[in-house]
Design an enzyme around this catalytic site. Sequence first.
Site, PDB file in Angstrom:
ATOM      1  N   CYS A  13      17.090 -23.519   1.585  1.00  0.00           N
ATOM      2  CA  CYS A  13      17.239 -22.918   2.857  1.00  0.00           C
ATOM      3  C   CYS A  13      18.623 -22.658   3.310  1.00  0.00           C
ATOM      4  O   CYS A  13      19.564 -23.677   3.153  1.00  0.00           O
ATOM      5  CB  CYS A  13      16.499 -23.235   4.028  1.00  0.00           C
ATOM      6  SG  CYS A  13      14.750 -23.391   3.762  1.00  0.00           S
ATOM      7  N   ARG A  39      20.531 -20.661  -1.847  1.00  0.00           N
ATOM      8  CA  ARG A  39      19.709 -21.822  -1.440  1.00  0.00           C
ATOM      9  C   ARG A  39      18.268 -21.479  -1.155  1.00  0.00           C
ATOM     10  O   ARG A  39      17.444 -22.485  -0.891  1.00  0.00           O
ATOM     11  CB  ARG A  39      20.218 -22.421   0.011  1.00  0.00           C
ATOM     12  CG  ARG A  39      21.905 -22.317   0.090  1.00  0.00           C
ATOM     13  CD  ARG A  39      22.332 -22.805   1.153  1.00  0.00           C
ATOM     14  NE  ARG A  39      21.740 -24.036   1.807  1.00  0.00           N
ATOM     15  CZ  ARG A  39      22.428 -25.220   1.426  1.00  0.00           C
ATOM     16  NH1 ARG A  39      23.543 -25.302   0.908  1.00  0.00           N
ATOM     17  NH2 ARG A  39      22.050 -26.147   2.287  1.00  0.00           N
ATOM     18  N   TRP A  48      13.488 -21.215   1.447  1.00  0.00           N
ATOM     19  CA  TRP A  48      12.869 -21.852   0.292  1.00  0.00           C
ATOM     20  C   TRP A  48      11.570 -22.773   0.675  1.00  0.00           C
ATOM     21  O   TRP A  48      11.929 -23.563   1.540  1.00  0.00           O
ATOM     22  CB  TRP A  48      13.901 -22.565  -0.379  1.00  0.00           C
ATOM     23  CG  TRP A  48      13.230 -23.085  -1.749  1.00  0.00           C
ATOM     24  CD1 TRP A  48      13.433 -22.552  -2.984  1.00  0.00           C
ATOM     25  CD2 TRP A  48      12.693 -24.498  -2.154  1.00  0.00           C
ATOM     26  NE1 TRP A  48      12.986 -22.968  -4.105  1.00  0.00           N
ATOM     27  CE2 TRP A  48      12.266 -24.366  -3.628  1.00  0.00           C
ATOM     28  CE3 TRP A  48      12.200 -25.658  -1.273  1.00  0.00           C
ATOM     29  CZ2 TRP A  48      11.566 -25.534  -4.089  1.00  0.00           C
ATOM     30  CZ3 TRP A  48      11.612 -26.464  -1.869  1.00  0.00           C
ATOM     31  CH2 TRP A  48      11.322 -26.620  -3.360  1.00  0.00           C
ATOM     32  N   ASN A  85      16.797 -26.080   8.463  1.00  0.00           N
ATOM     33  CA  ASN A  85      16.828 -26.303   6.903  1.00  0.00           C
ATOM     34  C   ASN A  85      16.487 -27.867   6.768  1.00  0.00           C
ATOM     35  O   ASN A  85      17.267 -28.656   7.547  1.00  0.00           O
ATOM     36  CB  ASN A  85      18.353 -25.940   6.438  1.00  0.00           C
ATOM     37  CG  ASN A  85      18.673 -26.680   5.048  1.00  0.00           C
ATOM     38  OD1 ASN A  85      19.789 -26.826   4.718  1.00  0.00           O
ATOM     39  ND2 ASN A  85      17.588 -27.024   4.355  1.00  0.00           N
ATOM     40  N   GLY A  86      15.602 -28.009   6.123  1.00  0.00           N
ATOM     41  CA  GLY A  86      15.220 -29.576   6.093  1.00  0.00           C
ATOM     42  C   GLY A  86      13.596 -29.952   6.090  1.00  0.00           C
ATOM     43  O   GLY A  86      12.838 -28.736   5.932  1.00  0.00           O
ATOM     44  N   GLU A 113      19.200 -29.879 -22.011  1.00  0.00           N
ATOM     45  CA  GLU A 113      19.744 -28.773 -21.104  1.00  0.00           C
ATOM     46  C   GLU A 113      19.492 -27.401 -21.642  1.00  0.00           C
ATOM     47  O   GLU A 113      19.231 -26.394 -21.000  1.00  0.00           O
ATOM     48  CB  GLU A 113      21.383 -29.184 -21.096  1.00  0.00           C
ATOM     49  CG  GLU A 113      22.129 -28.177 -20.296  1.00  0.00           C
ATOM     50  CD  GLU A 113      21.745 -27.913 -18.924  1.00  0.00           C
ATOM     51  OE1 GLU A 113      21.032 -28.853 -18.525  1.00  0.00           O
ATOM     52  OE2 GLU A 113      22.177 -26.926 -18.466  1.00  0.00           O
ATOM     53  N   LYS A 160      17.463 -24.741 -19.327  1.00  0.00           N
ATOM     54  CA  LYS A 160      17.917 -23.358 -19.204  1.00  0.00           C
ATOM     55  C   LYS A 160      16.715 -22.390 -19.513  1.00  0.00           C
ATOM     56  O   LYS A 160      16.590 -21.453 -18.591  1.00  0.00           O
ATOM     57  CB  LYS A 160      18.973 -23.200 -20.054  1.00  0.00           C
ATOM     58  CG  LYS A 160      20.267 -23.553 -19.665  1.00  0.00           C
ATOM     59  CD  LYS A 160      21.006 -23.257 -18.471  1.00  0.00           C
ATOM     60  CE  LYS A 160      20.635 -24.029 -17.484  1.00  0.00           C
ATOM     61  NZ  LYS A 160      21.189 -25.279 -16.519  1.00  0.00           N
ATOM     62  N   HIS A 187       6.199 -38.293 -33.999  1.00  0.00           N
ATOM     63  CA  HIS A 187       5.200 -39.155 -33.096  1.00  0.00           C
ATOM     64  C   HIS A 187       4.559 -38.273 -32.256  1.00  0.00           C
ATOM     65  O   HIS A 187       4.187 -38.761 -31.090  1.00  0.00           O
ATOM     66  CB  HIS A 187       6.344 -40.296 -32.542  1.00  0.00           C
ATOM     67  CG  HIS A 187       6.754 -41.222 -33.246  1.00  0.00           C
ATOM     68  ND1 HIS A 187       6.268 -42.158 -34.286  1.00  0.00           N
ATOM     69  CD2 HIS A 187       8.361 -41.223 -33.744  1.00  0.00           C
ATOM     70  CE1 HIS A 187       7.153 -42.623 -34.929  1.00  0.00           C
ATOM     71  NE2 HIS A 187       8.348 -42.365 -34.847  1.00  0.00           N
ATOM     72  N   LYS A 205      19.304 -23.272  -5.652  1.00  0.00           N
ATOM     73  CA  LYS A 205      20.570 -23.737  -6.453  1.00  0.00           C
ATOM     74  C   LYS A 205      20.740 -25.177  -5.614  1.00  0.00           C
ATOM     75  O   LYS A 205      21.310 -26.123  -6.533  1.00  0.00           O
ATOM     76  CB  LYS A 205      21.704 -22.794  -6.171  1.00  0.00           C
ATOM     77  CG  LYS A 205      22.935 -23.469  -6.816  1.00  0.00           C
ATOM     78  CD  LYS A 205      23.748 -22.435  -7.613  1.00  0.00           C
ATOM     79  CE  LYS A 205      24.644 -22.823  -8.376  1.00  0.00           C
ATOM     80  NZ  LYS A 205      24.047 -23.321  -9.856  1.00  0.00           N
TER      81      LYS A 205
HETATM   82  C1  G6P Z   1      19.042 -27.668  -8.755  1.00  0.00           C
HETATM   83  C2  G6P Z   1      19.657 -26.710  -9.489  1.00  0.00           C
HETATM   84  C3  G6P Z   1      20.023 -27.092 -10.590  1.00  0.00           C
HETATM   85  C4  G6P Z   1      20.862 -28.610 -10.397  1.00  0.00           C
HETATM   86  C5  G6P Z   1      20.151 -29.318  -9.659  1.00  0.00           C
HETATM   87  C6  G6P Z   1      21.059 -30.596  -9.357  1.00  0.00           C
HETATM   88  O1  G6P Z   1      17.911 -27.969  -9.299  1.00  0.00           O
HETATM   89  O2  G6P Z   1      18.841 -25.553  -9.495  1.00  0.00           O
HETATM   90  O3  G6P Z   1      20.860 -26.030 -11.533  1.00  0.00           O
HETATM   91  O4  G6P Z   1      21.273 -28.992 -11.637  1.00  0.00           O
HETATM   92  O5  G6P Z   1      19.702 -28.710  -8.358  1.00  0.00           O
HETATM   93  O6  G6P Z   1      22.219 -30.037  -8.461  1.00  0.00           O
HETATM   94  P1  G6P Z   1      23.546 -30.638  -7.915  1.00  0.00           P
HETATM   95  O7  G6P Z   1      24.233 -29.694  -7.156  1.00  0.00           O
HETATM   96  O8  G6P Z   1      23.296 -31.834  -7.594  1.00  0.00           O
HETATM   97  O9  G6P Z   1      24.190 -30.630  -9.474  1.00  0.00           O
END
Ligand code: G6P
Length: 609
Positions: free
Chosen positions: A2, A27, A75, A100-101, A484, A488, A507, A604
């Site tokens: 948010c 956000r 969000w 927000n929260g 990673e 992605k 395994h 994000k």
């Molecule tokens: C969210 C984002 C990720 C990020 C993670 C941690 O899930 O979508 O891309 O890696 O938060 O965020 P930070 O800002 O702590 O790296």
Amino acid sequence: MCGIVGAVAQRDVKRILLEGLRRLEYRGYDSAGLAVLAAGGPIQRHRAVGKVEALENQIAEVPLSGHTGIAHTRWATHGVPSECNAHPHISRDRIALVHNGIIENYQALKQQLQVDGYSFSSDTDSEVVVNLVHQALDDGGDLLAAVRKVLGQIRGAYALAVMDRHAPGRLIGARRGSPLVVGLGFDEYFFASDVFALLPVTQRFVFLEEGDVVDLRAEGFTILNAAGEVTERPIQVSGIDPESADRGAYRHYMLKEIHEQPAVIANTLSGRLADGRLSADFFGGEGNAILERIKRVQIVACGTSYHAGMVARYWIEELCGLPCNVEVASEYRYRVRPVADETTLFVVISQSGETADTLAALRDARERDYGASLAICNVPESSLVRESDLVLMTRAGQEIGVASTKAFTTQLVALMLLVLALGRHRGLPEAEERRLAAALQQLPQAVEACLALEGDIQAMAEHFADKHHALFLGRGAQYPVAMEGALKLKEISYIHAEAYPAGELKHGPLALVDADMPVVAVAPNNELLEKLLSNLQEVNARGGELFVFADQTVEVGEVQHHLPVVSVDDELAPLIYTVPLQLLAYHVAVLKGTDVDKPRNLAKSVTVE
Ligand code: G6P
């Protein structure tokens, strides 16, 4: 999670609010809304499901203006994305609020408010707060006193902005657990979740502390600290380029950010290496005194940042001989008794510096007996940076794509710099330091070479777009790279992907392998190569479709898809092999037609736990 914006000005604030929301969309983007107020008028509110654009379209034809306003991009936590759950929430046509929260005790408060005759039109926790403010005002006192009273009743995390129909030209803001900044204009003042939202209108900001409450008016503002005392906070001038959010000729921010990696890696290194070694004043005298005492490292992070920590563990143990533990923050923060002592360096890694779990872990660690805390972060003004003993900025520039790319590779560069700093106190030979420093300096070129593979990777992606699952394999420090890569792919293409250390294949996951299960592997030329190649043959023998990114000097044998990758020093291979996996995920997502920069259900900056 948010984003909120607020403005009090002499001019109409609608455009300021909308531009702020667009800039905060990273956000959360499931719904958006705004409310504006002109003296003597009613609260004018508009809300729309979907992105900020939907809200803009909705109000394009509506005559709407006011000098005071608040806005929100959501969000969802409590209640589905819908118009009635979107903010601002309004109580009895008088009080409007954006939040927000998460309000943890909202259910008990809601029941009491219902008994008191308040009705609710949403499933949100936030609507409780707006009704409480209304109730407190009805009991007497002014808006500031009412908000402060309510803050004593609610439990949880919040950044909020409140507007009263009877007090045009005034907003009350408060923060605890979620970020909020005050933007300073000339005869106009603003609130926002981050500075970026307000860069078109100001470069001057005040960062609020936990527990602060702000009385904001067009003529100025007053801050009360958690104890209720009037307090001053320093004014800071942001150096962020307001144009840095320009997507340029790229189709998506994510692609732009992938291609920015050579430049931002050079930026991360800039001024930090001197005479072929780590520069002597890298952490300064105080920092070096801290590092000298360190005998163990504890890393805590979330998501992509956690993967960077996992790579660093291999480096810290192998190059510095220090035991290193890495844990996701949401787990770490609830451990009853993590082993903490004065010789342990507590490292938090975060792009945003506002991730709720990472921040909570840092705060918890500061209560324990750790030697010192270090934040590796991309946002200079973030809470994490302000609350850590030592700071190492990644300097990736603003990252807008929700799926993190350049933030990750610059975190790895910063972590290698940390390794060199720790290594100085741990007997890392000077020749090794010089070799690694030289390898770091070669990185921008090596990443360029990976980016040149894009056309081939795009063609490779064609074989992926109809798949529903994928396995990613790596060994050693390439295992977190595989994680990673899998992250992605699932984030932006919605293909289910899992990563395994290649030796674990037999395994269990090997049972999944057939012609419909693509297996992606990263294969630098190191001592684990032969073992990895044997694992790939096991996949081959079971009819699995292999996609292998291997060092250009390696003969990989019979595999369906193979791309040669530039040779680099083995320690830095994780950084290099990440790039083709980013491009693969990107091009698969484009083929699938997903919303690459804003994948469904994600945000994000995760400022709720
Ligand atoms: C969210 C984002 C990720 C990020 C993670 C941690 O899930 O979508 O891309 O890696 O938060 O965020 P930070 O800002 O702590 O790296």
